[in-house]
Design a protein around this motif. Structure first.
Motif, short mmCIF file in Angstrom:
data_model
loop_
_atom_site.label_atom_id
_atom_site.label_comp_id
_atom_site.label_asym_id
_atom_site.label_seq_id
_atom_site.Cartn_x
_atom_site.Cartn_y
_atom_site.Cartn_z
N VAL A 12 -45.91 -27.40 -11.42
CA VAL A 12 -46.81 -28.22 -10.61
C VAL A 12 -46.88 -29.61 -11.23
N VAL A 13 -46.52 -30.62 -10.45
CA VAL A 13 -46.58 -32.02 -10.89
C VAL A 13 -47.43 -32.78 -9.90
N GLY A 14 -48.41 -33.54 -10.38
CA GLY A 14 -49.23 -34.25 -9.42
C GLY A 14 -50.21 -35.23 -10.01
N LEU A 15 -50.94 -35.86 -9.12
CA LEU A 15 -51.93 -36.87 -9.46
C LEU A 15 -53.16 -36.19 -10.04
N LEU A 16 -53.45 -36.45 -11.29
CA LEU A 16 -54.41 -35.63 -12.03
C LEU A 16 -55.85 -35.75 -11.54
N GLN A 57 -41.21 -41.63 -6.38
CA GLN A 57 -40.08 -42.45 -5.94
C GLN A 57 -38.76 -41.90 -6.47
N GLU A 58 -38.75 -41.48 -7.73
CA GLU A 58 -37.53 -40.93 -8.32
C GLU A 58 -37.14 -39.62 -7.64
N LYS A 59 -38.13 -38.78 -7.34
CA LYS A 59 -37.84 -37.51 -6.67
C LYS A 59 -37.32 -37.73 -5.25
N LYS A 60 -37.85 -38.73 -4.58
CA LYS A 60 -37.36 -39.04 -3.24
C LYS A 60 -35.90 -39.46 -3.27
N LYS A 61 -35.53 -40.24 -4.29
CA LYS A 61 -34.13 -40.64 -4.43
C LYS A 61 -33.24 -39.45 -4.77
N GLU A 62 -33.78 -38.55 -5.59
CA GLU A 62 -33.00 -37.39 -6.04
C GLU A 62 -32.82 -36.36 -4.93
N LEU A 63 -33.90 -36.05 -4.22
CA LEU A 63 -33.87 -34.96 -3.25
C LEU A 63 -33.53 -35.42 -1.83
#
Length: 331
Positions: A12-16, A57-63
């Motif tokens: 789980v990765v997210g805005l804390l 942003q990095e995940k959007k580029k990756e996926l």
């Protein structure tokens, strides 16, 4: 010997400080607690607002694909594959494991608030804010984490200039960033402000006097080609041959310019820090060992984007970009 059972991995990765992250976090932890032989320990990665925007942003580029429209403040992964947001994790948990979450929304709001406060306090760092106006219109706040343990004198100078109240050792004026301007915007480089005397980028003053030191002199040198960097003499940047400093064993240069949002002190040479500062717009390793980085933007992604987009003439903003208020932030 039997085959070793492969445990399911939930990440789980997210805005804390957002409730969806904590719904997903609690769900992942509950699955491990309820099915200890089926699930590995969940990987929980809380991120402050600026770091989350960068990660997304990095995940959007990756996926790519449908992820381009991803708008949630949390990402949930099962065995490395993106499942979706907290709602998708709850659906999957109910469908596959008959798990339901009955915690009320008010409880999650309280959990999120407490988690955010504890997370910031645990760092034992100082947090300061700058409220920004462009063309006299407030656009929001930049919130910085200052690395007091790495650069104590530099952080104290910046903190004191944010809170105000310190007096000039030269003429007794109050030293403060309030009502000062951003005088320089280098596209794909940095934005620069903090000239609390003229606002033009050729002056500045610290709480310790006109200037204060940054680092000890290194014992070796090597040559490299580098842009001039955020100087404090108001000059345009030029490409020049400079002396690259081999890493000095000193606290002040321990923070590197490894990404966007790094906060550092502008100078016009060794031991000439005053009040001018810069915020990087991308990684800037050529600034390492020459300019003291001492903080990181943690909230205010859109505000930084607004400043970055201000039109310029020879790197001077064509409209006023002003710090209308500033101070310390208490978690």
């Amino acid at each position: 010997m039997g085959l070793q059972q492969v445990l399911l991995a939930v990440k789980v990765v997210g805005l804390l400080q957002d409730m969806p992250f904590h719904v997903a976090r609690c769900t992942a932890e509950a699955l491990k607690l309820k099915f200890p032989r089926k699930f590995a320990d969940p990987i929980i990665q809380p991120l402050v607002e600026f770091a989350w925007r960068e990660y997304l942003q990095e995940k959007k580029k990756e996926l790519r694909g449908e992820v381009w429209a991803y708008a949630s403040s949390v990402m949930c992964f099962i065995d490395g594959q993106l499942l979706g947001d907290e709602k998708e994790l709850l659906k999957w948990s109910h469908r596959e494991w008959n798990y339901r979450d009955f915690k009320p929304e008010a409880l999650y709001r309280a959990i999120a608030e407490e988690f955010y406060t504890k997370y910031l306090k645990k760092s034992q760092h100082v947090f300061v804010y700058l409220e920004i106006a462009i063309e006299e219109q407030p656009v929001g706040r930049l919130l910085f984490e200052l690395f007091l343990d790495a650069c104590p004198r530099t952080c104290e100078n910046f903190r004191a200039l944010c809170t105000g109240g310190a007096k000039s050792l030269c003429d007794g004026r109050e030293l403060t960033y309030k009502n000062s301007l951003f005088h320089r915007i280098v596209k794909n480089g940095w934005i620069q402000g903090g000239d609390i005397i003229t606002g033009k980028g050729d002056r500045g003053e610290s709480i310790y006097g006109p200037t204060f030191e940054d680092a000890e002199e290194p014992t070796r040198e090597e040559k490299l080609l580098s842009p001039q960097g955020p100087g404090t003499d108001g000059a345009k940047p030029i490409w020049r041959q400079v002396t690259g400093l081999v890493e000095a064993k000193h606290e002040s240069f321990s923070i590197h310019h490894k990404g966007r949002g790094v906060l550092g002190m502008a100078n016009k040479g060794c031991h000439s820090n005053a009040s001018q500062f810069y915020i990087t717009l991308q990684p800037a390793p050529y600034l390492d060992k020459k300019y003291v980085a001492f903080g990181q933007l943690i909230e205010g992604t859109e505000v930084l984007q607004r400043l970055e987009a201000v039109p310029t003439s020879y790197e001077r903003p064509t409209v006023a970009c002003e710090i209308i208020n500033c101070g310390t932030f208490e978690p």
